[in-house]
Design an enzyme around this catalytic site. Structure first.
Site, PDB file in Angstrom:
ATOM      1  N   LYS A  15     -12.202  -1.896   6.286  1.00  0.00           N
ATOM      2  CA  LYS A  15     -11.319  -2.744   7.083  1.00  0.00           C
ATOM      3  C   LYS A  15     -11.738  -2.759   8.553  1.00  0.00           C
ATOM      4  CE  LYS A  15      -8.605  -3.573   3.512  1.00  0.00           C
ATOM      5  NZ  LYS A  15      -7.716  -2.519   3.003  1.00  0.00           N
ATOM      6  N   TRP A  44       0.825  -1.217   0.000  1.00  0.00           N
ATOM      7  CA  TRP A  44       0.000   0.000   0.000  1.00  0.00           C
ATOM      8  C   TRP A  44       0.851   1.255   0.000  1.00  0.00           C
ATOM      9  CZ3 TRP A  44      -4.219  -1.303  -1.980  1.00  0.00           C
ATOM     10  CH2 TRP A  44      -4.862  -2.495  -1.644  1.00  0.00           C
ATOM     11  N   ASP A  68      -1.891   6.599   6.430  1.00  0.00           N
ATOM     12  CA  ASP A  68      -2.908   5.681   5.913  1.00  0.00           C
ATOM     13  C   ASP A  68      -3.205   4.688   7.035  1.00  0.00           C
ATOM     14  OD1 ASP A  68      -4.381   3.673   4.740  1.00  0.00           O
ATOM     15  OD2 ASP A  68      -2.948   3.238   3.142  1.00  0.00           O
TER      16      ASP A  68
END
Ligand SMILES: *Cc1c(COP(=O)(O)O)cnc(C)c1O
Length: 352
Positions: free
Chosen positions: A193, A102, A169
């Site tokens: 998530k 990511w 993030d």
């Protein structure tokens, strides 16, 4: 049969939230209308948006500290681009920490706009650890990191001190542990998530860091426009925002982040203990950097794989496969996963 849902994302949500959400889809607030067929500007939906925003600030202990909460679309992946659009000056430079897939994707997007400097990377060891002791350039426009690496199962336990804006993030561990959230200037997280269904992205931004780039920002990518329009510049993802709001309310009723962190620690400890003590298994990540949300591990004896997969399936375990790019196993033990599900998994590992 009751399932034990270890899915990495979209992931498990509390049963009570799913029930309320199901009811609202047919009859929202007793209006005899569905949540998803009324105007997003109706009084009833505006109240949902306001409640969601205020719960975020309350749970993160960021009330009255200059932060704005946005519910956007495009996933965390679009934030990879929105972050530089809104923070990178023309001719400026941003510092990034590379801790996995990511982060790598986030770094790629900055390159479309300007200069990115990778301060450190754990790519040399397949992203199995979190780099430490790197130096941040205090003249950079901002520093970006990924708090939890969903795919590799590593998690930052502390964050660097810096005077430039700190961007994080937090897609896969927001609301899972107590942190001083005011150390961050911009936090973003895809809802699916640990907060709600896919379809909305949470952004928490300190408003004072905006408006300094000198760049023309397309409207949909401009945080300030979304702030000024209360996340209703265009039609928001009403269902995803509503279910996120319900999940945040569920978390608050449970005692907030402090209470869930205790449960999350107990789940992680139970599972990592088994991984470390059972000769058939081994953890994939370096111990000190292990994630308390995504537990990655390997079965050392491949000949037992078929049996392990079979008993897991028979026990109603879902979503235990490692990410397709990595293999092995990954148990995602997000907020809504009960300790009981981890116990079921651990018992099967003992039996193998
Ligand atoms: C899942 C994930 C993303 C991507 O999220 P999307 O909402 O699918 O764009 C980004 N960062 C992290 C840490 C993730 O876990």
């Amino acid at each position: 049969m009751k399932k034990h849902n270890f899915s990495a994302g979209p992931c498990i949500l509390p049963q009570s939230v799913l029930q309320q959400a199901a009811n609202a889809v047919t009859n929202f607030n007793g209006l005899d209308l569905s949540l998803i067929e009324i105007s997003h500007r109706s009084k009833d939906f505006v109240a949902v948006m306001e409640k969601a925003r205020s719960l975020v600030l309350e749970l993160l202990d960021l009330e009255n500290k200059g932060y704005k909460v946005l519910f956007l679309q495009g996933g965390a992946s679009l934030e990879f681009l929105m972050t530089p659009y809104n923070l990178l000056k023309i001719g400026g430079k941003a510092d990034y920490l590379d801790t996995g897939t990511w982060s790598t994707k986030a770094i790629k997007e900055v390159q479309t706009l300007g200069t990115v400097n990778v301060v450190a990377s754990s790519k040399d060891k397949n992203y199995t650890y979190i780099p430490k002791n790197y130096t941040i350039d205090e003249t950079a426009d901002y520093f970006h990191c990924t708090s939890n690496n969903t795919i590799r199962g590593t998690q930052m336990k502390s964050f660097p001190k810096t005077n430039i804006p700190l961007v994080c993030d937090m897609s896969s561990d927001i609301f899972s542990r107590e942190l001083d959230f005011s150390q961050f200037d911009l936090i973003y997280a895809g809802a699916q998530k640990n907060m709600g269904p896919a379809g909305t992205t949470l952004v928490v931004v300190k408003e004072s860091i905006l408006g300094k780039t000198g760049r023309t920002i397309p409207s949909m990518l401009n945080y300030q426009i979304h702030i000024d329009k209360d996340s209703m510049f265009n039609t928001p993802s009403v269902f995803a925002v509503y279910v996120s709001m319900l999940t945040l309310q569920w978390l608050k009723d449970l005692g907030g982040i402090k209470a869930i962190e205790k449960i999350n620690n107990a789940k992680a400890e139970l599972l990592y203990n088994e991984i470390d003590n059972n000769p058939l298994f081994e953890g994939s990540a370096v111990k000190e950097d292990r994630s308390n949300m995504n537990v990655t591990f390997l079965l050392k004896d491949e000949s037992k794989k078929e049996k392990f997969d079979k008993i897991c399936q028979e026990a109603g375990i879902n979503g235990l496969n490692g990410h397709r790019s990595v293999g092995g196993y990954r148990a995602s033990i997000y907020n809504a996963l009960p300790l009981e599900s981890v116990q079921v998994l651990v018992d099967l590992m003992k039996q193998l």
